[in-house]
Design a protein around this motif. Structure first.
Motif, PDB file in Angstrom:
ATOM      1  N   LYS A  18      39.573  52.009  26.443  1.00  0.00           N
ATOM      2  CA  LYS A  18      38.316  51.291  26.207  1.00  0.00           C
ATOM      3  C   LYS A  18      37.846  50.601  27.483  1.00  0.00           C
ATOM      4  O   LYS A  18      36.652  50.616  27.812  1.00  0.00           O
ATOM      5  N   LYS A  19      38.780  50.012  28.225  1.00  0.00           N
ATOM      6  CA  LYS A  19      38.421  49.339  29.473  1.00  0.00           C
ATOM      7  C   LYS A  19      37.864  50.340  30.489  1.00  0.00           C
ATOM      8  O   LYS A  19      36.908  50.045  31.209  1.00  0.00           O
ATOM      9  N   ILE A  20      38.477  51.521  30.540  1.00  0.00           N
ATOM     10  CA  ILE A  20      37.993  52.561  31.459  1.00  0.00           C
ATOM     11  C   ILE A  20      36.582  52.975  31.080  1.00  0.00           C
ATOM     12  O   ILE A  20      35.676  53.022  31.922  1.00  0.00           O
ATOM     13  N   MET A  21      36.370  53.265  29.802  1.00  0.00           N
ATOM     14  CA  MET A  21      35.074  53.758  29.344  1.00  0.00           C
ATOM     15  C   MET A  21      33.995  52.682  29.394  1.00  0.00           C
ATOM     16  O   MET A  21      32.818  52.974  29.543  1.00  0.00           O
ATOM     17  N   ARG A  22      34.410  51.414  29.301  1.00  0.00           N
ATOM     18  CA  ARG A  22      33.461  50.316  29.373  1.00  0.00           C
ATOM     19  C   ARG A  22      33.039  50.057  30.817  1.00  0.00           C
ATOM     20  O   ARG A  22      32.059  49.345  31.083  1.00  0.00           O
ATOM     21  N   GLY A  23      33.774  50.638  31.749  1.00  0.00           N
ATOM     22  CA  GLY A  23      33.412  50.477  33.155  1.00  0.00           C
ATOM     23  C   GLY A  23      34.042  49.271  33.823  1.00  0.00           C
ATOM     24  O   GLY A  23      33.567  48.814  34.865  1.00  0.00           O
ATOM     25  N   ASP A  24      35.137  48.742  33.236  1.00  0.00           N
ATOM     26  CA  ASP A  24      35.768  47.549  33.804  1.00  0.00           C
ATOM     27  C   ASP A  24      36.298  47.774  35.218  1.00  0.00           C
ATOM     28  O   ASP A  24      36.442  46.825  35.987  1.00  0.00           O
ATOM     29  N   PHE A  25      36.617  49.032  35.554  1.00  0.00           N
ATOM     30  CA  PHE A  25      37.234  49.309  36.853  1.00  0.00           C
ATOM     31  C   PHE A  25      36.281  50.013  37.821  1.00  0.00           C
ATOM     32  O   PHE A  25      36.711  50.534  38.850  1.00  0.00           O
ATOM     33  N   ILE A  26      34.991  50.056  37.481  1.00  0.00           N
ATOM     34  CA  ILE A  26      34.044  50.831  38.289  1.00  0.00           C
ATOM     35  C   ILE A  26      33.959  50.328  39.728  1.00  0.00           C
ATOM     36  O   ILE A  26      33.914  51.121  40.676  1.00  0.00           O
ATOM     37  N   ASP A  27      33.955  49.028  39.934  1.00  0.00           N
ATOM     38  CA  ASP A  27      33.763  48.484  41.284  1.00  0.00           C
ATOM     39  C   ASP A  27      34.879  48.904  42.241  1.00  0.00           C
ATOM     40  O   ASP A  27      34.621  49.289  43.386  1.00  0.00           O
ATOM     41  N   GLU A  28      36.127  48.829  41.775  1.00  0.00           N
ATOM     42  CA  GLU A  28      37.251  49.161  42.650  1.00  0.00           C
ATOM     43  C   GLU A  28      37.845  50.528  42.360  1.00  0.00           C
ATOM     44  O   GLU A  28      38.578  51.078  43.191  1.00  0.00           O
ATOM     45  N   ASN A  29      37.562  51.082  41.165  1.00  0.00           N
ATOM     46  CA  ASN A  29      38.074  52.390  40.761  1.00  0.00           C
ATOM     47  C   ASN A  29      39.608  52.406  40.755  1.00  0.00           C
ATOM     48  O   ASN A  29      40.234  53.440  40.984  1.00  0.00           O
ATOM     49  N   TYR A  30      40.194  51.252  40.467  1.00  0.00           N
ATOM     50  CA  TYR A  30      41.636  51.097  40.655  1.00  0.00           C
ATOM     51  C   TYR A  30      42.140  49.967  39.760  1.00  0.00           C
ATOM     52  O   TYR A  30      41.429  49.006  39.484  1.00  0.00           O
ATOM     53  N   THR A  31      43.376  50.094  39.297  1.00  0.00           N
ATOM     54  CA  THR A  31      44.052  48.988  38.623  1.00  0.00           C
ATOM     55  C   THR A  31      45.548  49.120  38.901  1.00  0.00           C
ATOM     56  O   THR A  31      45.975  49.971  39.684  1.00  0.00           O
ATOM     57  N   SER A  32      46.341  48.270  38.288  1.00  0.00           N
ATOM     58  CA  SER A  32      47.795  48.310  38.496  1.00  0.00           C
ATOM     59  C   SER A  32      48.492  47.910  37.208  1.00  0.00           C
ATOM     60  O   SER A  32      47.889  47.327  36.310  1.00  0.00           O
ATOM     61  N   GLN A  33      49.781  48.225  37.148  1.00  0.00           N
ATOM     62  CA  GLN A  33      50.558  47.825  35.969  1.00  0.00           C
ATOM     63  C   GLN A  33      50.559  46.308  35.810  1.00  0.00           C
ATOM     64  O   GLN A  33      50.387  45.792  34.701  1.00  0.00           O
ATOM     65  N   ASN A  34      50.727  45.592  36.922  1.00  0.00           N
ATOM     66  CA  ASN A  34      50.752  44.128  36.854  1.00  0.00           C
ATOM     67  C   ASN A  34      49.431  43.579  36.322  1.00  0.00           C
ATOM     68  O   ASN A  34      49.408  42.647  35.507  1.00  0.00           O
ATOM     69  N   GLN A  35      48.331  44.160  36.792  1.00  0.00           N
ATOM     70  CA  GLN A  35      47.016  43.718  36.344  1.00  0.00           C
ATOM     71  C   GLN A  35      46.850  43.966  34.838  1.00  0.00           C
ATOM     72  O   GLN A  35      46.358  43.100  34.107  1.00  0.00           O
ATOM     73  N   LEU A  36      47.277  45.130  34.379  1.00  0.00           N
ATOM     74  CA  LEU A  36      47.138  45.473  32.959  1.00  0.00           C
ATOM     75  C   LEU A  36      48.058  44.622  32.093  1.00  0.00           C
ATOM     76  O   LEU A  36      47.673  44.226  30.986  1.00  0.00           O
ATOM     77  N   VAL A  37      49.258  44.328  32.578  1.00  0.00           N
ATOM     78  CA  VAL A  37      50.171  43.445  31.839  1.00  0.00           C
ATOM     79  C   VAL A  37      49.509  42.094  31.618  1.00  0.00           C
ATOM     80  O   VAL A  37      49.554  41.525  30.516  1.00  0.00           O
ATOM     81  N   GLY A  38      48.869  41.569  32.660  1.00  0.00           N
ATOM     82  CA  GLY A  38      48.194  40.277  32.545  1.00  0.00           C
ATOM     83  C   GLY A  38      46.973  40.322  31.651  1.00  0.00           C
ATOM     84  O   GLY A  38      46.746  39.416  30.840  1.00  0.00           O
ATOM     85  N   GLU A  39      46.171  41.369  31.784  1.00  0.00           N
ATOM     86  CA  GLU A  39      44.932  41.465  31.015  1.00  0.00           C
ATOM     87  C   GLU A  39      45.169  41.742  29.534  1.00  0.00           C
ATOM     88  O   GLU A  39      44.475  41.215  28.670  1.00  0.00           O
ATOM     89  N   LEU A  40      46.160  42.594  29.247  1.00  0.00           N
ATOM     90  CA  LEU A  40      46.409  42.996  27.857  1.00  0.00           C
ATOM     91  C   LEU A  40      47.411  42.092  27.157  1.00  0.00           C
ATOM     92  O   LEU A  40      47.579  42.186  25.932  1.00  0.00           O
ATOM     93  N   LYS A  41      48.088  41.233  27.945  1.00  0.00           N
ATOM     94  CA  LYS A  41      49.116  40.353  27.375  1.00  0.00           C
ATOM     95  C   LYS A  41      50.177  41.173  26.636  1.00  0.00           C
ATOM     96  O   LYS A  41      50.588  40.856  25.519  1.00  0.00           O
ATOM     97  N   MET A  42      50.613  42.241  27.286  1.00  0.00           N
ATOM     98  CA  MET A  42      51.616  43.132  26.710  1.00  0.00           C
ATOM     99  C   MET A  42      52.722  43.362  27.727  1.00  0.00           C
ATOM    100  O   MET A  42      52.532  43.147  28.931  1.00  0.00           O
TER     101      MET A  42
END
Length: 210
Positions: A18-42
């Motif tokens: 959903k985050k990909i399709m919503r365009g959350d990463f469009i500016d940098e076209n990049y994310t990381s496991q650490n970033q996703l752990v923090g954002e998803l609280k998982m």
């Protein structure tokens, strides 16, 4: 325990997609496991499993010790996707045109009005979703479940590219006009015109994304 892990992985998969399709990463076209752990609280494990699935489906590329690159469709993939769209949608509309009712026309008109509102508010994500919904609705009227599922998969793969593309006012205006022309032909019950307008509309999207 296995079922719980599977459920968590599915949740992570859906949230990241959903985050990909919503365009959350469009500016940098990049994310990381650490970033996703923090954002998803998982925890990391279900996220890793979700990323493996998304990589298999072509949405991301996981690079060891570097991060996760959001994958845009290649030119070859875009060509293939749009060729499939033309084949399926132009065939389907020949059957759909005689099934559409005034209630269907009203619903499609409402979609176009909503797209115009998205254009004014620069809500790119909702605009792309409405664009997909317009075409998907016509397929659902036909009722071929294989067509519906195939097109849903194609649109998911193109969603990220489309969100980037529609960040231009003229692009949004052009696609709204395309929908208006398709709908006008359908209202006239003019099969050949509807096919021509639909094919021109899809070809225009293909050329623009390439």
């Amino acid at each position: 325990m296995i079922q719980k892990r599977s459920s968590l992985s599915q949740t992570a998969y859906l949230k990241i997609k959903k985050k990909i399709m919503r365009g959350d990463f469009i500016d940098e076209n990049y994310t990381s496991q650490n970033q996703l752990v923090g954002e998803l609280k998982m925890s990391r494990t279900p996220i890793i499993t979700a990323l493996q699935r998304l990589q298999h489906e072509g949405f991301v590329k996981v690079i060891s010790n570097q991060g996760i690159v959001i994958q845009e469709s290649s030119i070859k993939e875009i060509n293939d996707f749009f060729d499939a769209r033309i084949a399926i949608e132009t065939y389907s509309i020949q059957r759909t045109i005689n099934l559409l009712t005034n209630k269907d026309f009203d619903h499609l008109d409402e979609m176009i009005t909503a797209q115009k509102q998205c254009c004014e508010s620069q809500d790119y994500f909702s605009f792309v979703k409405l664009d997909a919904d317009f075409h998907q609705y016509l397929l659902e009227v036909d009722g071929n479940s294989l067509f519906v599922q195939t097109m849903s998969n194609i649109r998911e793969r193109l969603f990220y590219n489309s969100t980037c593309f529609f960040k231009k006012q003229q692009n949004m205006d052009d696609f709204i006009q395309g929908h208006i022309q398709i709908l006008d032909a359908l209202k006239q019950k003019n099969q050949q015109l509807a096919i021509n307008e639909l094919e021109d509309h899809i070809q225009s999207g293909k050329i623009s994304l390439i």
